[in-house]
Design an enzyme around this catalytic site. Structure first.
Site, short mmCIF file in Angstrom:
data_model
loop_
_atom_site.label_atom_id
_atom_site.label_comp_id
_atom_site.label_asym_id
_atom_site.label_seq_id
_atom_site.Cartn_x
_atom_site.Cartn_y
_atom_site.Cartn_z
N ALA A 93 0.85 -1.20 0.00
CA ALA A 93 0.00 0.00 0.00
C ALA A 93 0.88 1.25 0.00
O ALA A 93 0.66 2.20 -0.76
CB ALA A 93 -0.91 0.00 1.22
N TYR A 94 1.89 1.22 0.87
CA TYR A 94 2.80 2.37 0.97
C TYR A 94 3.54 2.58 -0.35
O TYR A 94 3.61 3.70 -0.87
CB TYR A 94 3.79 2.12 2.11
N SER A 95 4.08 1.50 -0.91
CA SER A 95 4.84 1.61 -2.16
C SER A 95 3.94 2.14 -3.28
O SER A 95 4.34 3.02 -4.05
CB SER A 95 5.42 0.24 -2.55
N SER A 105 1.22 3.91 -2.94
CA SER A 105 0.83 5.31 -2.69
C SER A 105 1.96 6.25 -3.10
O SER A 105 1.71 7.32 -3.68
CB SER A 105 0.47 5.52 -1.21
#
Ligand code: NAD
Length: 239
Positions: free
Chosen positions: A145-147, A149
């Site tokens: 999710a972080y990557s 985003s």
């Protein structure tokens, strides 16, 4: 901390300016003459704090209008507010956590850019510095999710930079590797160890190293670069 008058008379919004990288940058911009407005969910001890959640598009737009009413100008956006979400494989990732990472890191970034560009265009000057991450270029396992985003932030800023290229507003990203901040509390120790193992210099970045680059990107000297991604990874990134 370096003292100069590089930002004298300018008004800078720093999202996430209550903690970590945003806090360090807010301090540096203030030391060099900027008036600081922190947009954060928590109170900052630097400048004025406008408590807000950047996932709220309406309130973020109102916060920019308030700056124009009070200060009559908005010169700099350093967009540092962000979360990592939990570490898990993509197939185990909780759906609600995935959505909230995208909402804060990507939609929130969009809301902030959307709010500050019209005031910047009024003065035909602006510097937008978005905190992306090397995770957005390379993809970190257990941080999908972080990557995603942060890859989204890079795409957004590349588009925005081109849209604004014939104006006085520049928009660029910084993609750091890991820097020890309160953000680390959201991640598993094995994930932090993984990030460190990927850095050829064998150490984390320091806050003043990140802040120095952000402040240059936020300064008038950053004039012929827009829609770009700057590196601060101790040698990790290869593109
Ligand atoms: N620290 C690192 O290793 C690292 C590496 C690469 C990129 N980054 C990016 O740099 C930025 C800053 O990270 P940091 O390490 O300083 O984190 P941090 O947790 O120390 O600070 C983040 C700040 O953002 C605020 N925030 C979070 N969600 C918000 C929301 N919805 N609305 C308003 N404010 C909100 C928090 O209250 C906090 O003050 C983030 O975007 C992060 O993804 C950090």
């Amino acid at each position: 901390m370096k003292q100069s008058n590089r930002f004298a008379g300018q008004v800078a919004v720093v999202t996430g300016g209550a903690s970590g990288i945003g806090h360090e940058v807010a301090g540096q911009l203030a030391a060099e003459g900027a008036r600081i407005v922190v947009w954060d969910r928590q109170q900052s001890d630097i400048g004025e704090t406008r408590l807000l959640d950047i996932t709220d598009a309406g309130d973020t737009a109102r916060a920019a209008e308030e700056i124009m009413e009070r200060h009559g100008r908005l010169d700099i956006l350093v967009a540092s507010a962000g979360i990592t979400g939990p570490n898990a494989t993509t197939w185990d990732y909780p759906v609600a956590d995935w959505a909230s990472v995208i909402q804060v890191n990507l939609l929130g970034m969009f809301h902030c850019c959307r709010a500050v560009v019209p005031p910047m265009l009024k003065g035909n000057y602006g510097r937008i510095v978005a905190l992306a991450s090397v995770a957005g270029k390379e993809g970190n396992p257990n941080a999908g999710a972080y990557s995603a985003s942060k890859a989204g932030v890079i795409g957004l800023i590349k588009s925005l930079g081109k849209e604004l290229a014939t104006t006085g507003v520049r928009a660029n990203c910084l993609a750091p590797a890991a820097v020890r901040t309160p953000l680390f509390a959201q991640m598993k120790q094995e994930h932090i160890d993984y990030m460190l193992s990927k850095i050829p210099m064998g150490r984390f970045g320091e806050l003043d190293e990140i802040s120095a680059m952000v402040c240059w990107m936020a300064s008038p000297e950053c004039s012929f670069t827009t829609g770009a991604v700057f590196d601060a990874t101790g040698g990790r990134a290869t593109f």
